[in-house]
Structures are given as structure tokens and as C-alpha cells.
Design a protein around this motif. Structure first.
Motif, PDB file in Angstrom:
ATOM      1  N   HIS A 127       0.597  -1.284  -0.077  1.00  0.00           N
ATOM      2  CA  HIS A 127       0.160  -0.054   0.066  1.00  0.00           C
ATOM      3  C   HIS A 127       0.783   1.271   0.059  1.00  0.00           C
ATOM      4  O   HIS A 127       1.713   1.281   0.753  1.00  0.00           O
ATOM      5  CB  HIS A 127      -0.919   0.007   1.192  1.00  0.00           C
ATOM      6  CG  HIS A 127      -1.923   1.212   1.020  1.00  0.00           C
ATOM      7  ND1 HIS A 127      -1.890   2.252   0.868  1.00  0.00           N
ATOM      8  CD2 HIS A 127      -3.319   0.917   0.897  1.00  0.00           C
ATOM      9  CE1 HIS A 127      -3.262   2.826   0.994  1.00  0.00           C
ATOM     10  NE2 HIS A 127      -4.129   1.857   0.787  1.00  0.00           N
ATOM     11  N   PRO A 128       0.419   2.258  -0.812  1.00  0.00           N
ATOM     12  CA  PRO A 128       1.289   3.433  -1.035  1.00  0.00           C
ATOM     13  C   PRO A 128       1.568   4.146   0.369  1.00  0.00           C
ATOM     14  O   PRO A 128       2.612   4.820   0.612  1.00  0.00           O
ATOM     15  CB  PRO A 128       0.704   4.310  -1.965  1.00  0.00           C
ATOM     16  CG  PRO A 128      -0.313   3.450  -2.584  1.00  0.00           C
ATOM     17  CD  PRO A 128      -0.600   2.376  -1.920  1.00  0.00           C
ATOM     18  N   GLN A 131       4.294   2.589   2.142  1.00  0.00           N
ATOM     19  CA  GLN A 131       5.598   2.878   1.425  1.00  0.00           C
ATOM     20  C   GLN A 131       5.783   4.321   2.028  1.00  0.00           C
ATOM     21  O   GLN A 131       7.239   4.636   2.383  1.00  0.00           O
ATOM     22  CB  GLN A 131       5.509   3.138  -0.059  1.00  0.00           C
ATOM     23  CG  GLN A 131       5.232   1.526  -0.609  1.00  0.00           C
ATOM     24  CD  GLN A 131       5.036   1.740  -1.956  1.00  0.00           C
ATOM     25  OE1 GLN A 131       4.253   2.294  -2.621  1.00  0.00           O
ATOM     26  NE2 GLN A 131       5.624   0.615  -2.742  1.00  0.00           N
ATOM     27  N   ASN A 132       4.943   5.359   1.876  1.00  0.00           N
ATOM     28  CA  ASN A 132       5.158   6.636   2.393  1.00  0.00           C
ATOM     29  C   ASN A 132       5.842   6.683   3.899  1.00  0.00           C
ATOM     30  O   ASN A 132       6.584   7.417   4.312  1.00  0.00           O
ATOM     31  CB  ASN A 132       3.934   7.470   2.331  1.00  0.00           C
ATOM     32  CG  ASN A 132       4.200   8.923   2.564  1.00  0.00           C
ATOM     33  OD1 ASN A 132       5.137   9.526   1.848  1.00  0.00           O
ATOM     34  ND2 ASN A 132       3.521   9.549   3.482  1.00  0.00           N
ATOM     35  N   LEU A 147      10.776   2.691  -5.921  1.00  0.00           N
ATOM     36  CA  LEU A 147       9.434   2.078  -5.511  1.00  0.00           C
ATOM     37  C   LEU A 147       8.906   0.904  -6.604  1.00  0.00           C
ATOM     38  O   LEU A 147       9.276   1.313  -7.828  1.00  0.00           O
ATOM     39  CB  LEU A 147       8.665   3.266  -5.591  1.00  0.00           C
ATOM     40  CG  LEU A 147       7.215   2.955  -5.353  1.00  0.00           C
ATOM     41  CD1 LEU A 147       6.338   4.180  -4.370  1.00  0.00           C
ATOM     42  CD2 LEU A 147       6.213   2.913  -6.585  1.00  0.00           C
ATOM     43  N   THR A 149       5.416  -0.925  -7.861  1.00  0.00           N
ATOM     44  CA  THR A 149       3.969  -1.185  -7.399  1.00  0.00           C
ATOM     45  C   THR A 149       3.289  -1.948  -8.567  1.00  0.00           C
ATOM     46  O   THR A 149       3.800  -2.655  -9.166  1.00  0.00           O
ATOM     47  CB  THR A 149       3.489   0.333  -7.222  1.00  0.00           C
ATOM     48  OG1 THR A 149       2.070   0.166  -6.661  1.00  0.00           O
ATOM     49  CG2 THR A 149       3.152   0.954  -8.655  1.00  0.00           C
ATOM     50  N   TRP A 153      -2.567  -1.798  -6.559  1.00  0.00           N
ATOM     51  CA  TRP A 153      -2.863  -0.679  -5.720  1.00  0.00           C
ATOM     52  C   TRP A 153      -3.192   0.746  -6.219  1.00  0.00           C
ATOM     53  O   TRP A 153      -3.733   1.445  -5.752  1.00  0.00           O
ATOM     54  CB  TRP A 153      -1.204  -0.422  -5.157  1.00  0.00           C
ATOM     55  CG  TRP A 153      -0.937  -1.459  -4.234  1.00  0.00           C
ATOM     56  CD1 TRP A 153       0.154  -2.234  -4.490  1.00  0.00           C
ATOM     57  CD2 TRP A 153      -1.497  -2.059  -2.834  1.00  0.00           C
ATOM     58  NE1 TRP A 153       0.149  -3.495  -3.494  1.00  0.00           N
ATOM     59  CE2 TRP A 153      -0.799  -3.029  -2.608  1.00  0.00           C
ATOM     60  CE3 TRP A 153      -2.542  -1.420  -2.270  1.00  0.00           C
ATOM     61  CZ2 TRP A 153      -1.099  -3.868  -1.208  1.00  0.00           C
ATOM     62  CZ3 TRP A 153      -2.926  -2.170  -0.931  1.00  0.00           C
ATOM     63  CH2 TRP A 153      -1.997  -3.408  -0.653  1.00  0.00           C
ATOM     64  N   GLU A 160      -3.095   8.109  -3.135  1.00  0.00           N
ATOM     65  CA  GLU A 160      -1.713   7.980  -2.255  1.00  0.00           C
ATOM     66  C   GLU A 160      -0.441   7.697  -2.992  1.00  0.00           C
ATOM     67  O   GLU A 160       0.361   7.811  -2.689  1.00  0.00           O
ATOM     68  CB  GLU A 160      -2.197   6.877  -1.222  1.00  0.00           C
ATOM     69  CG  GLU A 160      -3.262   7.152  -0.489  1.00  0.00           C
ATOM     70  CD  GLU A 160      -4.762   6.727  -0.896  1.00  0.00           C
ATOM     71  OE1 GLU A 160      -4.857   6.788  -1.976  1.00  0.00           O
ATOM     72  OE2 GLU A 160      -5.672   6.360  -0.001  1.00  0.00           O
ATOM     73  N   LEU A 161      -0.893   6.731  -3.959  1.00  0.00           N
ATOM     74  CA  LEU A 161       0.338   6.465  -5.103  1.00  0.00           C
ATOM     75  C   LEU A 161       1.044   7.755  -5.702  1.00  0.00           C
ATOM     76  O   LEU A 161       2.296   7.814  -5.535  1.00  0.00           O
ATOM     77  CB  LEU A 161      -0.092   5.464  -5.958  1.00  0.00           C
ATOM     78  CG  LEU A 161       0.966   4.791  -6.838  1.00  0.00           C
ATOM     79  CD1 LEU A 161       2.083   4.193  -6.297  1.00  0.00           C
ATOM     80  CD2 LEU A 161       0.555   3.817  -7.969  1.00  0.00           C
ATOM     81  N   VAL A 164       3.133   9.442  -2.943  1.00  0.00           N
ATOM     82  CA  VAL A 164       4.471   8.682  -2.629  1.00  0.00           C
ATOM     83  C   VAL A 164       5.187   8.884  -3.750  1.00  0.00           C
ATOM     84  O   VAL A 164       6.592   9.171  -3.710  1.00  0.00           O
ATOM     85  CB  VAL A 164       4.384   7.452  -2.216  1.00  0.00           C
ATOM     86  CG1 VAL A 164       3.755   6.435  -3.233  1.00  0.00           C
ATOM     87  CG2 VAL A 164       5.462   6.817  -1.337  1.00  0.00           C
TER      88      VAL A 164
END
Ligand code: AMP
Length: 308
Positions: A127-128, A131-132, A147, A149, A153, A160-161, A164
């Protein structure tokens, strides 16, 4: 020794290919990245979460490769993330049959103190927001943030992606997902659009057709090694990312020229990953085998046309 911090899933996978079918076996993006990176002299730590059903023997496999698992939280009363996929005859396309997030649903990642100053951070497929959160826990700016993905996601957390992506240096993504993220069919145009979202470097993985690296007008292509038998492609993309990051962490050189070598290392390791089911091949892989196959990559791509 340089440090590589990896966040990703540590999972149970059940895989079906034309060659057979597995029960729940060790998998996960973090697992594959970590196993690939363990081929390099770097300190690798994984941040993830598993349930009480995750066997200790699987964690032992990671320890035996020198991977630090302090950042893998164990939620005793929870169930481990489970993914199941089925490959078609050409092995290039697969259907996801099951994705059970389980303990990932409320996952709050925790970066161990010893990895807050990691040189390279690999934000594996997760999930972004997770990651953040890993980026925000770093005590010093990493040399490089990479990153990875996937469409899952993009479908459920696109905003959110995007947030990040503004903070990362490199994105590794497969061709289909690059098209989905950018809305462009041409991969050159897709890379351009993705650059504008944040990452200075865009790596597009094309499965058995190799990988492309884009950076401000520069472009590099690495083939995948043509193999007589591909047994199970699961984890090839993550293994590629682990080889890419592991090599960059070891050499400490993030120039475009060195990234070309990192792409070759990633492709090289991915070519081993697909030779057996799940993580089996990566567990037994020796550095001699890796070196020999690098030679095969050189032989495959070198030519001496005189330009005059
Ligand atoms: P790859 O074949 O490199 O795309 O990666 C396959 C691995 O990704 C499997 O081991 C799965 O456990 C893991 N995986 C599948 N779906 C997801 C997801 N939505 N988020 C994170 N990891 C996933």
C-alpha cells in the motif's frame, strides 16, 4: 557495509503453472527482493508483517541468507497475507485468483533503529501509505529511494500512490502497469509521463522481453536471458528489483552508467528465479552461478560493428 532497507509483503503464495501447482509456500514481494539482494555484500533488512500462522522455518530461511528480520512484525492472532495466481501457457500472463490482505489490512510499518540510515530504500509492492510511512521514518535522506507497485494498488489507492511517487527517485513497474498509470500505450511516452509524476528514473519491466531504463532523454535496454524452460515466473519482478537495488547498494554509485549494470544484475537474478517454483531457486543460488550467467548476458548482447 552499505545498508538496504526493503519494505514489502512476506507472504504465503499458492501458484499454478502449466507445470504444476503448489500448496501455500513462502512468497511475497519483500521476500523475493531480500533473497535477491542477499547475493551482494550489503546489510539488508525487511520491514513487513506476518501472522501467527507463519512458520519460523520461513524466517530462518531469511536469517540463513543474512537478512535482518527485526522489522517483520508477527501478529500472533492474525493471518499472513495470502496470494494465489495462475499462469497461462505462454507464462507471460497470469490471473490473480486470491488476494487476502489479512494482517496487511491495518499494517503500520516499523523501521528498526539500525536501518533508519539505510543508503538505499526499496519500497516493494505494498500500500502506498505504508511505503510513505517508511520514507517518513528515515533519520537521514537515503541516497536512492526505489518504488515498485502494481495494478492492485493503482486500482484502490491511486491518489496515495501519486503522493508517494513525488518522493521517490526510481520506479520499477511492468509494461502493462506503466500503461495503466500513464494512460499512454507507447512505453517511451509512458516513461515521460511517469517522470513528470516524480521519479527521475523509470524502469519498465517487460517480462521475458527484458527491461528498459529511462532517465532525462537517456535510454537503456537489457534483454531477459532466453531460457529453454520457464517453470514459474512468480517473483521475477521483485527479484529483478532486489538485484537492481542490491547492486546499487553494494557499489554506492547511482550514476546512469552504473544503473545499466544494476539492470543487468536484476535481469540476471530474475532469470534464475523463474527456474523453479516459488523461492526455491533463489534459496540455493551460488555466486559462481551468478557470475557464469553474467558472461552469458555479455555474450548475448555484445557485437562489434565498426562505425566509420
Ligand atoms: P511478481 O511476480 O514479481 O509480481 O511478485 C509476486 C509476489 O507478489 C508474490 O510472492 C505475492 O505474494 C506478491 N503479491 C501479490 N499481490 C500483491 C499485492 N497486492 N501487494 C503486495 N504483494 C503482492
Amino acid at each position: 557495509m552499505n545498508k538496504l532497507l526493503v519494505v514489502g509483503t512476506v507472504a504465503f503464495d499458492a501458484i499454478e503453472t502449466p507445470f504444476g501447482k503448489t500448496m501455500k509456500i513462502l512468497g511475497g514481494s519483500g521476500t523475493y527482493v531480500g533473497l535477491a539482494a542477499s547475493q551482494f555484500e550489503v546489510q539488508t533488512g525487511i520491514v513487513s508483517v506476518v501472522g501467527g500462522d507463519f512458520p519460523n522455518s520461513y524466517l530462518e530461511i531469511l536469517h540463513s541468507k543474512g537478512i535482518n528480520t527485526q522489522g517483520i512484525e508477527i501478529i500472533k492472532e492474525g493471518k499472513t497475507f495470502f496470494w494465489s495466481g495462475k499462469y497461462h501457457n505462454d507464462m507471460n500472463s497470469r490471473n490473480t485468483l486470491i488476494t487476502e490482505l489479512n494482517v496487511l489490512e491495518d499494517f503500520k510499518p516499523f523501521v528498526p533503529a539500525g536501518f533508519k540510515d539505510a543508503n538505499i530504500v526499496m519500497l516493494g509492492n505494498l500500500h502506498p501509505l505504508v511505503q510513505n510511512s517508511v520514507i517518513e521514518q528515515m533519520s537521514k535522506k537515503p541516497t536512492l529511494i526505489v518504488l515498485d507497485t502494481m495494478n492492485f494498488w493503482m486500482n484502490i489507492a491511486l491518489d496515495e500512490l501519486h503522493a508517494v511517487l513525488k518522493k521517490v527517485d526510481v520506479i520499477t513497474i511492468n509494461d502493462e502497469e506503466a500503461r495503466q498509470l500513464s494512460g499512454e500505450y507507447s512505453l517511451v511516452n509512458a516513461a515521460k509521463k511517469i517522470h513528470e509524476m516524480g521519479p527521475k528514473y523509470v524502469v519498465i519491466k517487460k517480462g521475458e522481453h527484458g527491461a528498459l531504463l529511462f532517465n532525462e532523454g537517456n535510454m537503456f535496454f537489457a534483454p531477459a536471458l532466453p531460457l529453454a524452460e520457464v517453470f514459474d515466473p512468480t517473483g521475477a519482478g521483485d527479484t529483478f528489483a532486489g538485484g537492481f537495488c542490491g547492486y546499487l547498494a553494494k557499489t554506492g554509485d547511482i550514476s546512469f552508467e552504473n544503473m545499466k549494470n544494476a539492470i543487468i544484475y536484476g535481469s540476471n537474478l530474475a532469470s534464475f528465479c523463474v527456474e523453479k517454483f516459488g523461492t526455491e531457486r533463489m534459496q540455493e543460488l551460488t555466486s559462481d552461478e551468478v557470475t557464469k550467467r553474467l558472461q552469458a548476458f555479455k555474450d548475448l548482447t555484445q557485437f562489434n560493428i565498426k562505425l566509420s
